[in-house]
Design an enzyme around this catalytic site. Structure first.
Site, PDB file in Angstrom:
ATOM      1  N   ARG A 238      44.991  49.610  39.901  1.00  0.00           N
ATOM      2  CA  ARG A 238      44.606  48.195  39.956  1.00  0.00           C
ATOM      3  C   ARG A 238      45.067  47.526  38.671  1.00  0.00           C
ATOM      4  NH1 ARG A 238      44.088  48.770  44.567  1.00  0.00           N
ATOM      5  NH2 ARG A 238      42.351  48.242  45.957  1.00  0.00           N
ATOM      6  N   GLU A 267      47.088  39.263  40.192  1.00  0.00           N
ATOM      7  CA  GLU A 267      47.963  39.304  41.365  1.00  0.00           C
ATOM      8  C   GLU A 267      47.830  38.056  42.235  1.00  0.00           C
ATOM      9  OE1 GLU A 267      47.892  43.789  42.011  1.00  0.00           O
ATOM     10  OE2 GLU A 267      48.005  42.995  44.034  1.00  0.00           O
ATOM     11  N   HIS A 285      52.701  45.523  44.932  1.00  0.00           N
ATOM     12  CA  HIS A 285      51.524  46.257  45.437  1.00  0.00           C
ATOM     13  C   HIS A 285      51.822  46.919  46.801  1.00  0.00           C
ATOM     14  CE1 HIS A 285      46.858  46.383  45.119  1.00  0.00           C
ATOM     15  NE2 HIS A 285      47.325  47.470  45.695  1.00  0.00           N
TER      16      HIS A 285
HETATM   17  C1  GLV Z   1      45.427  49.870  47.728  1.00  0.00           C
HETATM   18  O1  GLV Z   1      45.610  49.357  46.674  1.00  0.00           O
HETATM   19  C2  GLV Z   1      44.192  50.379  48.206  1.00  0.00           C
HETATM   20  O2  GLV Z   1      43.152  50.248  47.544  1.00  0.00           O
HETATM   21  O3  GLV Z   1      44.196  50.940  49.300  1.00  0.00           O
END
Ligand code: GLV
Length: 318
Positions: A238, A267, A285
Site C-alpha cells: 500500500r 493514488e 496498482h
Molecule cells: C490489492 O491491492 C489487494 O489488496 O487485493
C-alpha cells in the site's frame, strides 16, 4: 429475496459466478465503480455489497445501504478502505480475498525488482526514443539480482511467496519477524531481524505488510538513511506505508538507488519528483491483475456473500 450489489462492472468471464448467487444481483455500469453517488444509490436496500479497494466503506455508505445490510465483501486482500468499527457496530460482516492473489502479487514484486535493478523500462525507453546504440560494457549496467540480499518487510502469505521466488535467484533473504511466518522462515532459510538491521543489509527491500495506523509511513527519511546507496525499494503493498516525499528526496540525494512502485501514497496521484526519474518504475496498482487471479478473487468474494446470505460462516472474514 436477498439483494446483492456488485459495485463495479465484472468481466464477462465472471457471469457464471454471479449467476450462482441467490436472489437479485445488480452490477454497476461503471467498470471501475468510481462514481460515488451512483454507488450510494445502488446499495440502498441491499443485503450484500461487493466492493473494490478504491471504494470507501464508511458510515455514509452503510447508511445508504440501510439496516438490512449483512455483508461487505471486499475484492481485495487489504481492507484499509473499510471502517471496520462502523461495520461491527451495525453487525455487518466484512470479508476479503486472502490467498488467491499471493502468487500474482509476488510475481509482480519480482517483476518490479528485476525491472528496476536491471533498468528494463529505462533501456526500453532509450531504444524507442531512437537512440543510436551498440553493445558497450557500461550500457545500462545495473544491480545484479542473482546473489543479492532481499529484505522482506511483512512476512505473511505474499512475503513468503516472494521468498520462494528469491530461492531461484540464490538470494540471501531477510525478513521482519512475524509469528505466522516463523515456520516458513525456517523452511526457506530466511533470516528474521528487526527492520533497521534489515534495511541496512538489503540490496532490495520489498514491502508486504498491510496498511494499518502502525505501518503508515513505516518507511520514511530515517529508514532511507539506513539503506545502501544502491538499494532498491519495491512496494506492491500500500502506498501510504512509504512517505513518498521522503522517497523522492532519498532518490534525489542518492541515498538509495531506485524504486519499483505499484502503489502510491495518494493514488492515483504520484509525487511529481518521482514521475520523471529514470531510476523509478511506476505501475498502476496491478499486483493481482492476472486474469485467473482476478476471477478467483471475485469468486471468493461471492463465496463469502453466499455463505452469509445462507446464515453460514463465510470462508474469509476479517
Ligand atoms: C490489492 O491491492 C489487494 O489488496 O487485493
Amino acid at each position: 429475496m436477498p439483494r446483492t450489489h456488485v459495485g463495479f462492472r465484472p468481466t464477462p468471464d465472471a457471469r457464471a459466478a454471479l449467476d450462482s448467487l441467490p436472489g437479485e444481483v445488480t452490477t454497476s455500469h461503471d467498470p471501475s465503480g468510481q462514481e460515488r453517488a451512483a454507488l450510494l444509490a445502488d446499495v440502498a436496500g441491499c443485503d450484500a455489497v461487493v466492493t473494490l479497494l478504491t471504494q470507501r466503506v464508511d458510515k455514509e455508505l452503510l447508511d445508504a445501504a440501510g439496516p438490512g445490510l449483512r455483508v461487505v465483501a471486499n475484492v481485495a486482500v487489504g481492507h484499509d478502505n473499510i471502517d471496520l468499527d462502523a461495520c461491527r457496530q451495525r453487525n455487518v460482516i466484512v470479508t476479503t480475498t486472502p490467498g488467491v492473489l499471493d502468487q500474482a502479487t509476488a510475481d509482480l514484486a519480482f517483476a518490479l525488482a528485476l525491472a528496476t535493478a536491471r533498468r528494463v523500462v529505462e533501456a526500453d525507453a532509450f531504444i524507442r526514443a531512437g537512440n543510436a546504440w551498440t553493445w558497450s560494457p557500461d550500457l545500462f549496467v545495473g544491480l545484479d539480482v542473482t546473489g543479492a540480499t532481499l529484505g522482506i518487510v511483512g512476512f505473511g502469505r505474499i512475503g513468503q511467496q516472494v521468498a520462494r521466488r528469491a530461492a531461484a535467484f540464490d538470494m540471501r533473504v531477510l525478513a521482519t519477524p512475524s509469528r505466522s511466518g516463523a515456520a516458513a522462515a525456517t523452511e526457506l532459510g530466511v533470516e528474521t531481524m528487526p527492520l533497521d538491521r534489515l534495511l541496512g543489509e538489503s540490496d532490495i527491500v520489498s514491502l508486504h505488510c498491510p496498511l494499518t495506523p502502525e505501518t503508515r509511513h513505516l518507511i520514511g527519511a530515517e529508514e532511507f538513511a539506513l539503506m545502501k546507496p544502491e538499494a532498491i525499494l519495491v512496494n506492491t503493498a500500500r502506498g501510504p506505508i512509504v512517505d513518498e516525499a521522503a522517497l523522492a528526496a532519498a532518490l534525489i540525494a542518492g541515498q538509495i538507488g531506485g524504486a519499483g512502485l505499484d502503489v502510491f501514497e495518494h493514488e492515483p496521484d504520484i509525487h511529481h519528483d518521482l514521475v520523471g526519474r529514470p531510476d523509478v518504475v511506476l505501475l498502476p496498482h496491478i499486483g493481482s491483475a492476472g486474469r485467473r487471479t482476478r476471477l478467483r478473487m471475485l469468486e471468493l468474494a461471492l463465496d463469502n456473500v453466499r455463505a452469509v446470505l445462507a446464515g453460514e460462516t463465510p470462508p474469509t472474514p476479517v
